[in-house]
Motif scaffolding. Structure first.
Motif, short mmCIF file in Angstrom:
data_model
loop_
_atom_site.label_atom_id
_atom_site.label_comp_id
_atom_site.label_asym_id
_atom_site.label_seq_id
_atom_site.Cartn_x
_atom_site.Cartn_y
_atom_site.Cartn_z
N VAL A 225 -1.83 -1.05 -3.91
CA VAL A 225 -3.09 -0.33 -3.64
C VAL A 225 -2.71 1.03 -3.06
N ILE A 226 -3.58 2.01 -3.28
CA ILE A 226 -3.24 3.33 -2.75
C ILE A 226 -4.05 3.66 -1.49
N ALA A 227 -3.38 4.37 -0.59
CA ALA A 227 -4.08 4.97 0.55
C ALA A 227 -4.74 6.25 0.04
N GLY A 228 -5.76 6.68 0.74
CA GLY A 228 -6.42 7.92 0.32
C GLY A 228 -5.68 9.15 0.80
N LYS B 167 0.86 -1.19 0.00
CA LYS B 167 0.00 0.00 0.00
C LYS B 167 0.89 1.23 0.00
N THR B 168 0.59 2.16 -0.90
CA THR B 168 1.43 3.34 -0.97
C THR B 168 0.56 4.54 -1.33
N GLY C 198 -2.13 1.69 -13.13
CA GLY C 198 -1.61 0.38 -12.73
C GLY C 198 -1.87 -0.06 -11.31
N ALA C 199 -2.55 0.75 -10.50
CA ALA C 199 -2.87 0.28 -9.13
C ALA C 199 -3.95 -0.80 -9.20
N ALA C 200 -3.89 -1.72 -8.25
CA ALA C 200 -4.87 -2.82 -8.21
C ALA C 200 -6.03 -2.49 -7.28
#
Ligand code: 5RP
Length: 295
Positions: free
Chosen positions: A221-224, A201-202, A244-246
């Motif tokens: 996956v991204i943090a908000g 997660k980034t 490209g994030a899942a």
């Protein structure tokens, strides 16, 4: 005595047994249990996930929007693919009849009043398996004061997870003084993946995010991050998925919104429906208006 089986003849000798490549990037060589847990977090149809992150209390107490998880968050759970929380909230508030996969916060130590990179592993694998979680998560502080310890904490969690079939989600933490750019996130996410994280997660960055996802051999996956205007948060999610994030592991931009359900529906439309931010924003507005009429 049970009846003896009359041997059938359906051997399909002309049909080779099918074997499938696992749908998630970099995960094909994992064991069955790891893959099965990942397939509960990420939807096998599109390889994407909407995670609802509510673990903020582990270092900052009753965060705005999380003061009463039972009142404000439980009604949102049906809209997410995966719930990310602490074991304390899981045991005290989340009903065991909930069937969504759980990613559990497994690191902790310092509060917001102290040096945040001074974390330790705060949960062992025995309790992760007892709770039936689908992944364990911890913060990795690349460039932080206690960088090495956080990296070694991750490798310990990875080792224990591999023994027990539980994936590790590494979270690239950013300290106040750290630069948030693609170069930094390429470094941080790649280190986490190289040392065994199942996914990372980034944070999204406007410039070069596609180089972060492409150079990381496992899903991202991204943090908000901090609360943004809804349209900006939806645009960020859209761009992250396009680059490209899942999926997303979002917290404040959901539960601090004036329509958390609206944001859950809008984020789902982006992550699983490939909708553009403008359409997702209409979904959010429509839900907000409908909720207003119901009141
Ligand atoms: C806390 C976390 C949070 O889960 C993460 O930051 C996601 O929440 P938000 O979208 O509010 O940033 O890992 O350290």
């Amino acid at each position: 005595m049970p009846e003896a089986d009359k041997e059938g003849k359906k051997y399909y000798v002309d049909i080779p047994q099918k074997g499938e490549m696992f749908f998630l990037k970099g995960s094909n060589e994992l064991d069955w249990g790891m893959k099965n847990r990942l397939a509960r977090i990420f939807n096998p149809k599109d390889g994407h996930t909407v995670m609802l992150a509510i673990d903020h209390g582990y270092f900052q107490g009753p965060t705005t929007g999380l003061e009463r998880v039972d009142v404000t968050i439980l009604p949102l759970v049906s809209y997410c693919d995966t719930l990310m929380c602490t074991r304390g909230v899981l045991r005290s508030i989340v009903p065991p009849s909930m069937t969504k996969p759980v990613v559990i916060r497994a690191s902790g130590g310092p509060s917001i009043l102290k040096e945040l990179s001074d974390e330790e592993l705060a949960m062992d694998m025995e309790d992760c398996t007892r709770l039936g979680v689908c992944a364990a998560a911890l913060q990795v502080f690349i460039g932080g004061e206690f960088e090495s310890r956080s990296v070694i904490n991750m490798t310990k969690l990875v080792n224990a997870g591999l023994r027990n079939g539980i994936p590790t989600m590494a979270v690239t933490a950013v300290g106040k003084e750290m630069v948030r750019d693609a170069q930094y996130f390429r470094l941080a996410t790649r280190i986490c993946a190289e040392l065994g994280a199942s996914y990372v997660k980034t944070y999204y960055v406007d410039e070069g995010f596609e180089t972060v996802t492409s150079s990381c051999p496992v899903p991202i996956v991204i943090a908000g991050g901090k609360k943004l205007p809804e349209m900006d948060a939806l645009t960020m999610a859209y761009r992250a998925i396009s680059e490209g994030a899942a999926g997303v592991d979002m917290g404040r931009n959901i539960f601090q919104s004036d329509s958390p359900v609206g944001m859950m529906k809008a984020i789902n439309a982006i992550v699983h429906g490939n909708e553009k931010p403008e359409k997702a924003h209409q979904i959010y507005e429509a839900e907000k208006a409908a909720a207003g009429r119901r009141r």
